[in-house]
Enzyme design. Structure first.
Site, PDB file in Angstrom:
ATOM      1  N   CYS A  41       5.408  12.898  15.523  1.00 51.63           N
ATOM      2  CA  CYS A  41       4.079  12.315  15.741  1.00 51.63           C
ATOM      3  C   CYS A  41       3.120  12.649  14.603  1.00 51.63           C
ATOM      4  O   CYS A  41       2.054  12.071  14.495  1.00 51.63           O
ATOM      5  CB  CYS A  41       3.476  12.826  17.039  1.00 51.63           C
ATOM      6  SG  CYS A  41       4.356  12.246  18.483  1.00 51.63           S
ATOM      7  N   ASP A  43       1.644  15.653  14.102  1.00 57.32           N
ATOM      8  CA  ASP A  43       0.872  16.875  14.299  1.00 57.32           C
ATOM      9  C   ASP A  43       1.476  17.735  15.393  1.00 57.32           C
ATOM     10  O   ASP A  43       2.030  17.234  16.367  1.00 57.32           O
ATOM     11  CB  ASP A  43      -0.621  16.611  14.549  1.00 57.32           C
ATOM     12  CG  ASP A  43      -0.882  15.458  15.469  1.00 57.32           C
ATOM     13  OD1 ASP A  43      -0.061  15.260  16.363  1.00 57.32           O
ATOM     14  OD2 ASP A  43      -1.902  14.781  15.311  1.00 57.32           O
ATOM     15  N   CYS A  68      -3.266  17.254   9.965  1.00 58.37           N
ATOM     16  CA  CYS A  68      -4.314  16.915   9.012  1.00 58.37           C
ATOM     17  C   CYS A  68      -5.468  17.923   9.101  1.00 58.37           C
ATOM     18  O   CYS A  68      -5.425  18.876   9.871  1.00 58.37           O
ATOM     19  CB  CYS A  68      -4.807  15.511   9.281  1.00 58.37           C
ATOM     20  SG  CYS A  68      -5.411  15.309  10.960  1.00 58.37           S
ATOM     21  N   CYS A 112      -6.604  15.248  17.936  1.00 55.46           N
ATOM     22  CA  CYS A 112      -6.458  16.622  17.430  1.00 55.46           C
ATOM     23  C   CYS A 112      -7.101  17.608  18.397  1.00 55.46           C
ATOM     24  O   CYS A 112      -6.584  18.707  18.604  1.00 55.46           O
ATOM     25  CB  CYS A 112      -7.105  16.761  16.048  1.00 55.46           C
ATOM     26  SG  CYS A 112      -6.323  15.745  14.796  1.00 55.46           S
TER      27      CYS A 112
END
Lengths: 309, 401
Positions: A41, A43, A68, A112
């Site tokens: 994916c 992350d 990221c 995130c």
């Protein structure tokens, strides 16, 4: 280029609490790990917690993140927020609070912050010895096959974040972001979730009306009792605040090399001076809010507000 | 801090000589080339000269050049034209690794009833010509294949492909946006029917391109209106842009022999990075590729994080990671190569130009290892033996099968 806040960029370039927590034989301390995300994916987060089993307080939190800038910053923010909290307090942290701590995230990067919340949930599940994220095991209700996301998880993120489009769901947990064939199903889940939220809201309003009516009826009766429970005098309040700081807050902060001194009390405003490691720690705001203010509100008065000088 | 620009496959710096050539057409010589008066007519002569300059770069004739607004317009025009002139055919052949200007148009055409075959590539980014041959039928109207890939720089054997295509009687279009100016092109005696280039990839400004249309190939315009470009592309000519493209083409031709200097710098960069950074690899074929491009996968870390770290030092590069694009899927090109996710998400493209210097490469070679080390220290994935990573890769492989 993404429009990241200064806080995101600062925590990306200078992350706090990265790494692992070494195993310990020290009695009363438990080290647990929560893993979420995947390299497929793009992350993944592995969160490590050191918890005092007698108080349930999170003494340390460390992270390892593949991802990221916003994934790294969200992980670092999460660790700063939860150190000093009890497990019960930490469990109440939402992804939105993580994003707010960062001064906001681009909508497309909200997943995130969700990853942080879910890693925390996984770590706490491990601490409590209960199965990790029960809703993930609902194989029959798998909606997004590309990212393996269940109906229950989609519904939860919709309710917690008040999402109303499938695109938002994709931004928060990636569901629908692969082949896109499940987007129609996601629309349906959103509609159901909103209907449920409206029904719950209506029921709550009804319940509140009933409580108000009862309160009015008993108000006269309890008036005498209220007068008996007199508020603390200024001296009593300051003495109690000083006692709680000395006996409960200072020992906890000392575990991380920190300290605090009471400076002044002005009405409900408690002014303190952070010292030692707390004086220079970038997570001092969280310490102030969760380790000091919350404790004083619990032990002295719920209206107290703590400020650092 | 001076910028080290290594993202030339995205766009390039405008050459000062190009700027100088185009400026008078934004100020003094603003006439319309279609006008009958001398003031406009003078401008028309400059457009003619630019057409000859572009034709020279492509080894074509001036009458075979149609000016467009960009590479995307050239590509869209080529596809639509090839279908319009063969209404009895409804099949297109292209590749999985084309630019979005081709792939998006093909997806749109599929929704309108056309059939599209997407040819795969191997793990070095190369096509299987047998697969191409087998895909062609009497109903194939168009084969559209890029000359060189924008992400990996891998060059396809265009003339070999063209011979196969011509045997089946289809029109052959080539997207040469990345190839033009970097490798020699010669349309004389070529099998290519239509070919696209874009100005801003060869040191001209953005907003202009050209489509080569082989003499004798039937053509239908995408834009209709006035009879500019001999009826092949309506709309008043972007004269400053056309003059700029002409000058940029002339300069690109002049600089072609010097491309080997770019290649030497690229090779030094690549070798240096691979030798100082463990667990890194070049994506794509090592020799059959553009001299200015290298795409390197740095395992276990993520592309956006690398790019932002490079940006701190003023270094510009590019990544195929999902996080960079806002999409949730990483680069379709790198996925087509079948790279493992541990490589794919951390792939960075460095693309050089004639302005790239030795000092700039030295600086990247100094900084990049530090960046990778810092991000790897943050990452939960440290090696292929890591059980979590292995489980993830296996799960993905299983899902695909």
């Amino acid at each position: 280029m993404w429009d990241y806040t200064e806080k995101v960029m600062d925590l990306f370039y200078n992350p706090k609490h990265q790494g692992v927590i070494e195993a310990t034989d020290e009695p009363g301390l438990k080290i647990v790990t929560g893993e979420i995300g995947s390299i497929a994916c793009g992350d993944a987060l592995r969160l490590h917690l050191k918890i005092d089993e007698s108080t349930n307080i999170i003494l340390d939190a460390r992270f390892q993140t593949f991802g990221c800038a916003s994934a790294i910053a969200s992980s670092s923010a999460l660790t700063e927020m939860i150190i000093g909290m009890t497990v019960e307090e930490a469990m109440k942290i939402t992804n939105r609070q993580i994003a707010e701590y960062l001064g906001g995230l681009p909508e497309e990067k909200m997943h995130c912050s969700v990853m942080g919340q879910e890693a925390l949930e996984a770590a706490i599940s491990s601490y409590k010895g209960i199965p990790i994220v029960v809703h993930e095991e609902d194989e029959s209700a798998l909606v997004c096959r590309c990212y393996g996301i269940s109906q229950a998880r989609i519904k939860r993120v919709v309710i917690e974040n008040k999402l109303d489009t499938a695109e938002q769901v994709t931004n928060y947990i990636k569901a629908g972001g692969g082949c896109g064939t499940c987007l129609v199903d996601i629309d349906d889940i959103i509609a159901d979730a909103w209907q449920e939220m409206k029904a719950q809201s209506a029921a709550k309003t009804e319940e509140n009306s009933a409580v108000t009516a009862t309160s009015v009826a008993v108000a006269t009766k309890t008036e005498t009792q209220v007068q008996v429970a007199r508020p603390l005098t200024n001296l009593q309040k300051i003495t109690l605040i000083q006692q709680v700081i000395d006996s409960e807050i200072k020992p906890f902060l000392a575990l991380d090399g920190g300290d605090v001194e009471l400076y002044d009390v002005d009405g409900d405003k408690v002014k303190v001076q952070l010292k030692g490691a707390c004086g220079t720690c970038s997570g001092s705001l969280a310490t102030l809010k969760y380790a000091i203010e919350a404790k004083l509100q619990e032990r002295v008065s719920p209206t107290l507000v703590v400020e650092a000088i | 801090m001076s910028v080290i620009y290594l993202d030339n496959n995205a766009t390039t710096k405008v050459d000062p000589l190009v700027l100088e050539a185009m400026l008078p057409f934004l100020t003094e010589y603003y006439g319309n080339p279609s006008s009958m008066h001398t003031f406009g007519g003078q401008v028309g002569k400059e457009v003619k000269q630019a057409r000859e300059q572009v034709a020279a770069l492509l080894g074509a004739e001036a009458t075979e050049i149609v000016f467009t607004s960009c590479g995307t317009e050239g590509n869209n025009t080529a596809i639509r034209s090839a279908l319009a002139v063969q209404p009895n055919k409804n099949h297109i052949v292209t590749t999985e690794v084309e630019h979005a200007a081709i792939l998006s148009q093909c997806k749109l055409l599929e929704s309108q009833g056309y059939k599209v075959t997407y040819l795969s590539v191997n793990n070095q980014g190369q096509l299987d010509l047998d697969e191409l041959e087998a895909s062609l039928t009497g109903g194939t109207a168009l084969v559209s294949i890029m000359y060189a890939n924008n992400e990996t720089g891998v060059i396809f054997p265009i003339e070999q492909i063209g011979h196969i295509v011509k045997e089946k009687g289809a029109i052959f279009h080539v997207d040469a946006v990345q190839a033009a100016g970097k490798i020699p092109l010669n349309m004389k005696n070529s099998t290519v029917d239509l070919l696209t280039i874009s100005g801003h990839k060869l040191h001209a400004p953005k907003g202009l391109g050209a489509l080569y249309v082989r003499k004798g190939v039937r053509f239908r315009p995408l834009l209709v209106g006035g009879h500019q470009e001999r009826g092949r592309r309506a709309g008043t000519e972007n004269v400053p842009g056309i003059v700029a493209l002409g000058k940029a083409s002339e300069l690109a031709l002049t600089h072609l022999p010097e491309v080997k200097k770019e290649k030497q710098l690229r090779d030094r960069l690549e070798k240096g990075l691979l030798s100082t950074i463990p667990n890194s690899q070049v994506n794509g074929h090592l020799t059959q590729r553009l001299p200015n491009t290298t795409n390197i996968g740095f395992k276990y870390i993520e592309g956006e994080a690398i790019l932002l770290s490079l940006d701190q030092y003023g270094i510009c590069a590019s990544s195929g990671s999902a996080c960079t694009s806002g999409s949730l899927e990483p680069s379709h090109v790198l996925r087509a190569l079948g790279l493992p996710y541990s490589v794919l998400h951390g792939s960075i493209r460095f693309s050089l130009s004639r302005y790239t210097t030795d000092e700039e490469i030295d600086r990247v070679l100094t900084i990049m290892p530090q960046i990778v080390e810092r991000l790897r220290a943050l990452s939960p994935f440290q090696s292929d033996e890591e059980s979590w990573l292995q489980e993830q890769e296996k799960a993905v492989a299983l899902a695909k099968n």
